[in-house]
Design an enzyme around this catalytic site. Structure first.
Site: not given
Ligand SMILES: *Cc1c(COP(=O)(O)O)cnc(C)c1O
Length: 335
Positions: A76, A178
């Site tokens: 990711r 992210k």
């Molecule tokens: C990090 C995040 C999540 C959760 O992702 P995980 O990989 O399950 O920790 C969900 N939504 C957003 C906007 C995020 O930044």
């Protein structure tokens, strides 16, 4: 007695750092220096060229130190870097760097059974001074670790959400990666939600404002009367590793029907259970969603969870703790 740990930054001795210069990454190393010195005109400061990851290291019953699916965090981060015009970190390098930080800060991993974990925050910033808008030429990649406590205090308080009037992510924007910028624009809405007595915002798709997307920092799950797991699918939702894992165990372990599809906001009343999912909480139960003068309520049992989502949460936690065997490669040992 020590203060109980919260989900908050607390400094540990070692972090990993690597620098990108002249088209390549330096050999990364551990450092005790928790500060970054930057030009006032660094690309990250002026134009928010940055992205990050979040994962946890924890102890199993046998005392093994493990992470949950760090390969997916590595992948990711690569896709976040590509979208942000940043040089990706090799998957193997990313995992090795995480391992180094975990081992160096081993004494800060909360004990098994405490519900706590060592949260890792890998992130990258563009450090070149810029004035015109363009990508940085030089970058810094870091991973720090912070011990965090159990996400929930007992009794668990299910969340009250609202459908937000403001938008999170454009259809072809950056909602699927992210990036810090996705959070900067949510600050106004989250403060406003708290002032009005809500715990979190649920964002709709910004093109039609009719389909449920996610909250500011977690994906959303629903359960129907006939025991189906339903979760939104959209390119502007962050692909949560927790959500993808839950979908798989719902199908393969509980033999539930799972629908990943667009969810119209008018469908909310048809769902029996609702929860938010992410690394920190696994699943947080939701009690109500407020939308345009109306409050939609979901079932919660005496533990504060909907029955089906509680079962899924325990199943995923049992897999993470190696109480039951999960799909191969999900629990990654740090040696
Ligand atoms: C990090 C995040 C999540 C959760 O992702 P995980 O990989 O399950 O920790 C969900 N939504 C957003 C906007 C995020 O930044």
């Amino acid at each position: 007695m020590d203060k109980p740990l919260k989900f908050a930054y607390s400094k540990t001795p070692y972090r990993y750092v690597s620098y990108f210069k002249d088209g390549k990454w330096s050999k990364g190393e551990l450092t005790t220096n928790d500060t970054i010195t930057l030009s006032e005109s660094a690309c990250v400061l002026q134009y928010a060229q940055t992205c990050f990851e979040g994962l946890k290291a924890y102890k199993t019953k046998e005392g093994k130190i493990v992470c949950f699916r760090p390969d997916l965090n590595a992948e990711r981060m690569i896709s976040s870097c590509e979208r942000m015009k940043m040089p990706p970190i090799d998957k193997e390098e990313f995992i090795k760097a995480c391992m180094k930080v975990i081992k160096a800060n081993e004494n800060y991993i909360p004990e098994f059974g405490s519900g706590g974990s060592l949260y890792l925050r890998p992130f990258m910033i563009g450090t070149t001074p810029v004035l015109g808008v363009k990508p940085s030429l030089e970058f810094e990649f870091r991973i720090f670790a912070s011990p965090v406590g159990a996400y929930f205090s007992t009794p668990v308080k299910p969340l009250n959400l609202r459908i937000c009037d403001l938008d999170r992510a454009a259809p072809n924007g950056t909602g699927g990666i992210k990036a810090g910028l996705n959070y900067a624009m949510s600050l106004y809405a989250i403060v406003d939600a708290h002032e009005k007595g809500f715990d979190e915002n649920v964002y709709l798709d910004s093109a039609s404002r009719t389909y449920i997307e996610e909250t500011g920092g977690a994906n959303i799950l629903f359960v129907t009367k006939d025991n189906k797991l339903v979760t939104p699918s959209s390119p502007s939702i962050l692909p949560s590793i927790t959500r993808r894992s839950i979908v798989q165990i719902a199908r393969d372990y509980l033999h539930m029907e799972v629908e990943e599809r667009r969810i119209h906001v008018d469908e909310l009343e048809n769902f029996v259970e609702c929860g938010l999912c992410g690394t920190a909480a696994v699943i947080s139960p939701v009690k109500t969603i407020y939308n345009q003068g109306k409050t939609i309520s979901f079932e919660v049992n005496e533990n504060g969870f909907g029955n089906v989502l509680e079962k899924l949460r325990h199943l995923l936690m049992d897999i993470q703790q190696e109480n039951i065997e999960g799909p191969s490669g999900w629990v990654f040992e740090i040696k």
